[in-house]
Design a protein around this motif. Structure first.
Motif: not given
Ligand code: NAD
Length: 666
Positions: A294-296, A299-302, A317-321, A374-379, A381-383, A385-387, A425-428
């Protein structure tokens, strides 16, 4: 082969049901039961009777293949009366499950013996019904008002050991010796004689019924069936048996003919259908998923990780910091410990699950994962890069998944050299709680990858639905159709509380503005306080970011209870004034027409475009992903109940472009 046979064992006649796979109450089984009892009664040498089933279970319920067909064979109640009024003791010998009609059959027997692993229950309430063949009248005569009321209104089955304590079962048999133990028990009961359940007095206090209603007020809000079940138990305490049976029948027919049970039965089948991938060849080989990445750890990755750990699948589980990683892992542990404190599992299990988790700051550690989510920021470009990085690191044959909420999975897949292995894999949220998983199929996604993830979803106890790529997939795409008009209604003079109340009265857990506050109003905000183009911009500029800082469309206390906010209303009114729209009274009906009908319309468009496999999948998405009330059967089912004609007329009145297929239905 006959589905019911009899065997003599000295003075005991064993009636054996053998109607694979679950000994359902088909017409020939009902006939065989009646014949068996009559045989026992006609034979003077027979002193008692055992009713037992072959195969894996006792009678598991009605024969659903007979539903809607002309009735054949004896009526179920007639068979039950024959058993109950037999002049020789009849003993039910139970293994596997005795549910619904199966338990009702056991309840007319004079005594019950069961193996400890058997489960007994009346799950009808879960389909919006009640046990309508005397279950609500006989159960309280055997176990008393309190247990009966709890069983019929919850639908939850009891293990035989508990049933023995409560008097539902009279004796426990050896797990492997039921056949012999039942005969021996039947012989012992000869001296006791038959004991018709209908003649037994009811013990217990009906006060418990009001207590159950109070304790479940939230859970049962809007549902008819739990209350109808309780009304029948209450009736059993004050009416003679025959009148109680009439009361039960009337209540049963009301539920059976009503829309709630139709909706709940629709959902029962919809959920099972959702798992099917149309056109999937039978010989598709699933990939083995032994280890997940799991990347990130946000909220979602955990939450996503927790699902796999609970299923015993190791997660890296992988994080940046480091601090983000520690925080994420800490939240997982805290959630597990809170569940353990509530008794959901042992402290040992917490450690076991945490032991399956490998936190890391290095993506290289994902190399041997079979699935990476992958569950990193909803961007984008970021996604991408990760893929791109994953493509270089992770072994061939692994499935690479994105948890994106809206983004184009095809574009994400194109940033790898192996788009066939990529899907969504879109979790809620919260991902460890919400049951829905939208599995997003890209244009190039391999069928075996899709089938593997659909099968895996069952292991992690999710209900998965296939969605094809489009903005927001099924759920969020329809959500947008609700939010736009809801915002517009504010400009025309409705308040957030008024709109939200229409939605919560409808049965949704929260309305559009409560949901916006929960998610955070600053999601997607441009962060320029001088640029105020929407009500949300205005609220954010005023520092009202939603629940997270205690103020958004509503004001929140420390427990996050929201109350209407004078300040928010003033901000809305100030912005509204700039729109030059006349302020007017808006009716609740208009709110329904403008916020719910467009969702139905969008559902039709999704089907027209082939983004969902079937209408019932859309219902599954809304019930398991957004808390649409089960008793309304999901937006598509509800749309049919409302009537396409009414919906189309209203949409056209409000200037919404109507889907062709919806129009055709009107
Ligand atoms: P979040 O900001 O809580 O968590 C994202 C985490 O990803 C951060 O901890 C960040 O440090 C880490 N991260 C970013 N770039 C990284 C990288 N290159 N390598 C490792 N870690 C990295 O965001 P979130 O709410 O968990 O959302 C994550 C994804 O899930 C988004 O695409 C979002 O659209 C989707 N999503 C969110 C929800 C929601 O309700 N929050 C529901 C369904 C889907």
């Amino acid at each position: 082969m006959q589905s019911v046979t009899t065997e003599r064992h000295g003075d005991v006649l064993v009636i054996l049901v053998n109607n694979p796979p679950v000994n359902a109450l088909s017409w020939h089984v009902r006939q065989g039961l009646k014949d068996g009892i009559e045989e026992a009664l006609a034979d003077e040498a027979i002193k008692s009777v055992v009713l037992r089933c072959a195969g894996q279970t006792f009678i598991a319920g009605a024969d659903i293949t007979e539903f809607g067909k002309p009735p054949q064979g004896p009526d179920f109640n007639e068979v039950l009366n024959t058993i109950e009024l037999a002049g020789k003791p009849v003993i039910a010998a139970i293994h596997g499950t005795a549910l619904g009609g199966g338990l009702e059959t056991a309840l007319v027997c004079h005594y019950r013996i069961a193996v400890p692993s058997a489960m007994l229950g009346v799950p009808e309430v879960k389909l919006g019904l009640l046990p309508g063949a005397g279950g609500t009248q006989r159960l309280p005569r055997i176990v008393g008002v309190e247990v009966a009321a709890t069983m019929v209104s919850s639908g939850d089955p009891l293990p035989a050991s508990k049933a023995k304590e409560l008097g539902l079962v009279d004796a426990l048999a050896g797990e492997a010796t039921l056949a012999d133990d039942a005969i021996a028990f039947a012989r012992e009961m000869i001296a006791q004689g038959p004991r018709p359940t209908r003649d037994r007095p009811i013990k217990g206090d009906i006060a418990v019924i009001e207590q159950l209603k109070a304790a479940n007020a939230r859970k049962w809000k809007g549902f008819d069936a739990p209350y109808a079940n309780l009304a029948c138990v209450e009736a059993a305490t004050r009416l003679p048996f025959e009148e109680g049976m009439v009361f039960e029948r009337t209540e049963f027919m009301k539920l059976m003919m009503g829309s709630q049970s139709a909706a709940q039965r629709h959902m029962f089948f919809a959920e099972r259908k959702a798992a099917k991938i149309d056109g999937l060849p039978k010989d598709v080989q699933l990939r083995d998923i032994k280890k997940v990445g799991v990347i990130g750890a946000g909220t979602m990755g955990g939450g996503i990780s927790m699902n796999f750990l609970q299923a015993g699948i190791p997660v890296t589980i992988v994080e940046m910091a480091k601090d983000a990683l520690d925080r994420g892992v800490g939240v997982i542990r805290k959630n597990y410990e809170a569940s353990a404190a509530k008794g959901r599992f042992s402290a040992d299990k917490v450690e076991k699950m945490m032991g399956l988790l490998t936190p890391t700051l290095s993506m290289e550690d994902l190399a041997d994962c079979d699935l990476v989510i992958e569950a990193v920021y909803e961007s984008m470009d970021v996604k991408k890069d990760v893929f791109g990085k994953l493509d270089k690191i992770v072994k061939q044959g692994a499935i690479l998944a994105s948890n994106t909420s809206y983004l184009d999975v095809n574009e994400i897949a194109a940033s790898t050299s192996r788009p066939a292995d990529v899907l969504g894999m879109h979790f809620f949220s919260p991902a460890n709680v919400m049951k829905l998983l939208e599995v997003v199929r890209g244009d190039k996604t391999a069928l075996d990858a899709l089938a593997t993830v659909m099968a895996l979803s069952k292991k992690i106890k999710k209900v998965a639905v296939v969605a094809d790529v489009c903005h927001g997939f099924i759920g969020n795409r329809m959500l947008s159709e609700r939010q736009g008009p809801a915002n517009q209604l504010l400009l025309e003079g409705a308040t957030p509380a008024q709109i939200d109340k229409v939605h919560t009265d409808f049965g949704m857990p929260m309305g559009p503005f409560q949901m916006a506050d929960l998610a955070g109003l600053d999601i997607g905000w441009h962060r320029d306080p001088s640029r105020i183009e929407t009500i949300r911009d205005a609220l954010c500029a005023a520092g009202r970011l939603g629940q997270k800082n205690g103020k958004g469309f509503y004001d929140y206390d420390e427990k996050r209870n929201g109350t209407p906010s004078a300040e928010a209303l003033a901000i809305i009114e100030e912005f509204r004034a700039t729109s030059n729209l006349p302020k007017r009274e808006i009716s609740d009906q208009e709110i329904i027409e403008r916020t719910l009908y467009p969702m139905v319309n969008e559902g039709y468009k999704i089907l027209e475009e082939g983004k969902a496999q079937r209408a019932s999948d859309i219902d599954v998405v809304w019930i398991y992903g957004y808390g649409w009330p089960v008793y309304r059967g999901g937006p598509m089912f509800w749309g049919d109940l409302e009537g396409a004609g009414k919906i189309v007329a209203a949409l056209e009145k409000h200037g919404v472009k109507v889907a062709d297929s919806l129009k055709a239905k009107a």
